[in-house]
Structure formats: structure tokens, C-alpha cells
Design a protein around this motif. Structure first.
Motif, PDB file in Angstrom:
ATOM      1  N   TYR A   8       4.861   7.307   1.153  1.00  0.00           N
ATOM      2  CA  TYR A   8       5.212   6.232   2.060  1.00  0.00           C
ATOM      3  C   TYR A   8       4.715   4.921   1.480  1.00  0.00           C
ATOM      4  CZ  TYR A   8       6.386   9.597   5.703  1.00  0.00           C
ATOM      5  OH  TYR A   8       6.963  10.611   6.431  1.00  0.00           O
ATOM      6  N   TRP A   9       5.511   3.864   1.705  1.00  0.00           N
ATOM      7  CA  TRP A   9       5.146   2.527   1.269  1.00  0.00           C
ATOM      8  C   TRP A   9       5.207   1.580   2.460  1.00  0.00           C
ATOM      9  CZ3 TRP A   9       3.951   1.243  -3.855  1.00  0.00           C
ATOM     10  CH2 TRP A   9       4.184   2.244  -4.802  1.00  0.00           C
ATOM     11  N   CYS A  14       0.852  -1.182   0.000  1.00  0.00           N
ATOM     12  CA  CYS A  14       0.000   0.000   0.000  1.00  0.00           C
ATOM     13  C   CYS A  14       0.890   1.235   0.000  1.00  0.00           C
ATOM     14  CB  CYS A  14      -0.965   0.010   1.184  1.00  0.00           C
ATOM     15  SG  CYS A  14      -0.204   0.243   2.778  1.00  0.00           S
ATOM     16  N   ARG A  15       0.306   2.327  -0.449  1.00  0.00           N
ATOM     17  CA  ARG A  15       1.040   3.575  -0.606  1.00  0.00           C
ATOM     18  C   ARG A  15       0.188   4.706  -0.042  1.00  0.00           C
ATOM     19  NH1 ARG A  15       2.027   6.309  -6.509  1.00  0.00           N
ATOM     20  NH2 ARG A  15       3.335   8.052  -5.885  1.00  0.00           N
ATOM     21  N   ALA A  16       0.836   5.623   0.630  1.00  0.00           N
ATOM     22  CA  ALA A  16       0.114   6.765   1.194  1.00  0.00           C
ATOM     23  C   ALA A  16       0.954   8.018   1.062  1.00  0.00           C
ATOM     24  CB  ALA A  16      -0.239   6.510   2.660  1.00  0.00           C
ATOM     25  N   ASP A  17       0.277   9.141   1.157  1.00  0.00           N
ATOM     26  CA  ASP A  17       0.946  10.430   1.066  1.00  0.00           C
ATOM     27  C   ASP A  17       0.698  11.220   2.346  1.00  0.00           C
ATOM     28  OD1 ASP A  17       0.352  13.565   0.291  1.00  0.00           O
ATOM     29  OD2 ASP A  17       2.141  12.749  -0.657  1.00  0.00           O
ATOM     30  N   TYR A  18       1.801  11.667   2.959  1.00  0.00           N
ATOM     31  CA  TYR A  18       1.724  12.575   4.100  1.00  0.00           C
ATOM     32  C   TYR A  18       2.956  13.441   4.003  1.00  0.00           C
ATOM     33  CZ  TYR A  18       1.386  14.352   8.847  1.00  0.00           C
ATOM     34  OH  TYR A  18       1.287  15.163   9.947  1.00  0.00           O
ATOM     35  N   TYR A  19       2.854  14.478   3.207  1.00  0.00           N
ATOM     36  CA  TYR A  19       3.963  15.376   2.872  1.00  0.00           C
ATOM     37  C   TYR A  19       4.980  14.702   1.952  1.00  0.00           C
ATOM     38  CZ  TYR A  19       1.944  18.299   6.460  1.00  0.00           C
ATOM     39  OH  TYR A  19       1.068  19.051   7.200  1.00  0.00           O
TER      40      TYR A  19
END
Length: 114
Positions: A103-104, A95-100
Motif C-alpha cells: 500500500y502507498w 509512505c509504504r506499508a505491507d498488509y497482505y
């Protein structure tokens, strides 16, 4: 710093189902899950499902109609329900996420036997 922890992978026979989860380590309203990816042995990482700008969900043609992505905003968790699994779905799923920044997660192995 965000940690994404995937779970739910395993060994399943063709035609079976699995549900993957990806939980974020921090609970912030502006964390954005970007989607699920997978990487099979000897192949490049590929997109499985992602959220579009208008809030819809895009699925790769290879999984359309079989996989469903969802999210639980209260639990900061992303899910991938995988039905009618095929041997070609065998891969490590991320999964991949964005927080500035991007992230993996560390990935979870899905193996589908024929």
C-alpha cells in the motif's frame, strides 16, 4: 483495504526542518510499515528510508545524518523527521506499508527553497 495518509509537508527554507507523518487507517498488529520514498519532478521514485530485516533502519546516502525515521506502534503511525533540509530534498514524499499486499499513501509535497 488500508489507507495511508501522509501529512506534514510544506514549504521550508534550506536548513529548516519538517516532520512527516503517515497514519494507517486500520489498526492491525500485522500491518508493517516499509518506509518512506520520494519522487522529485522528472525523476523516478527513490527510497529514502526503510526498515531492515534485523530491525535496524536503512537510509539513503543523500539523507543519512539528516533524516530520522521512527514509528509509533500504538498509533500505527510512521514518522520522518527531516533536518538540515536542502533544495534537492524537494519532492513528493510517500509512505509504504505491507498488509497482505503493498500500500502507498497519496504523498505529501515537500518544497525546500534556497
Amino acid at each position: 483495504q488500508v489507507q495511508l495518509v501522509e501529512s506534514g509537508g510544506g514549504l521550508v527554507q534550506a536548513g529548516g526542518s519538517l516532520r512527516l507523518s503517515c497514519e494507517a487507517s486500520i489498526r492491525v498488529s500485522n500491518l508493517k510499515f516499509l518506509g518512506w520514498y520520494r519522487q522529485a519532478p522528472g525523476k523516478q521514485r527513490e527510497l529514502v528510508a526503510t526498515f531492515t530485516r534485523d530491525g535496524a533502519t536503512y537510509y539513503a546516502d543523500s539523507v543519512k545524518g539528516r533524516f530520522t525515521m521512527s514509528r509509533d506502534s500504538d498509533k500505527f503511525t510512521l514518522y520522518l523527521q527531516m533536518n538540515s533540509l536542502k533544495p534537492e530534498d524537494t519532492a513528493v514524499y510517500y509512505c509504504r506499508a505491507d498488509y497482505y499486499r503493498d500500500y502507498w499513501g497519496q504523498g505529501t509535497q515537500v518544497t525546500v527553497s534556497s
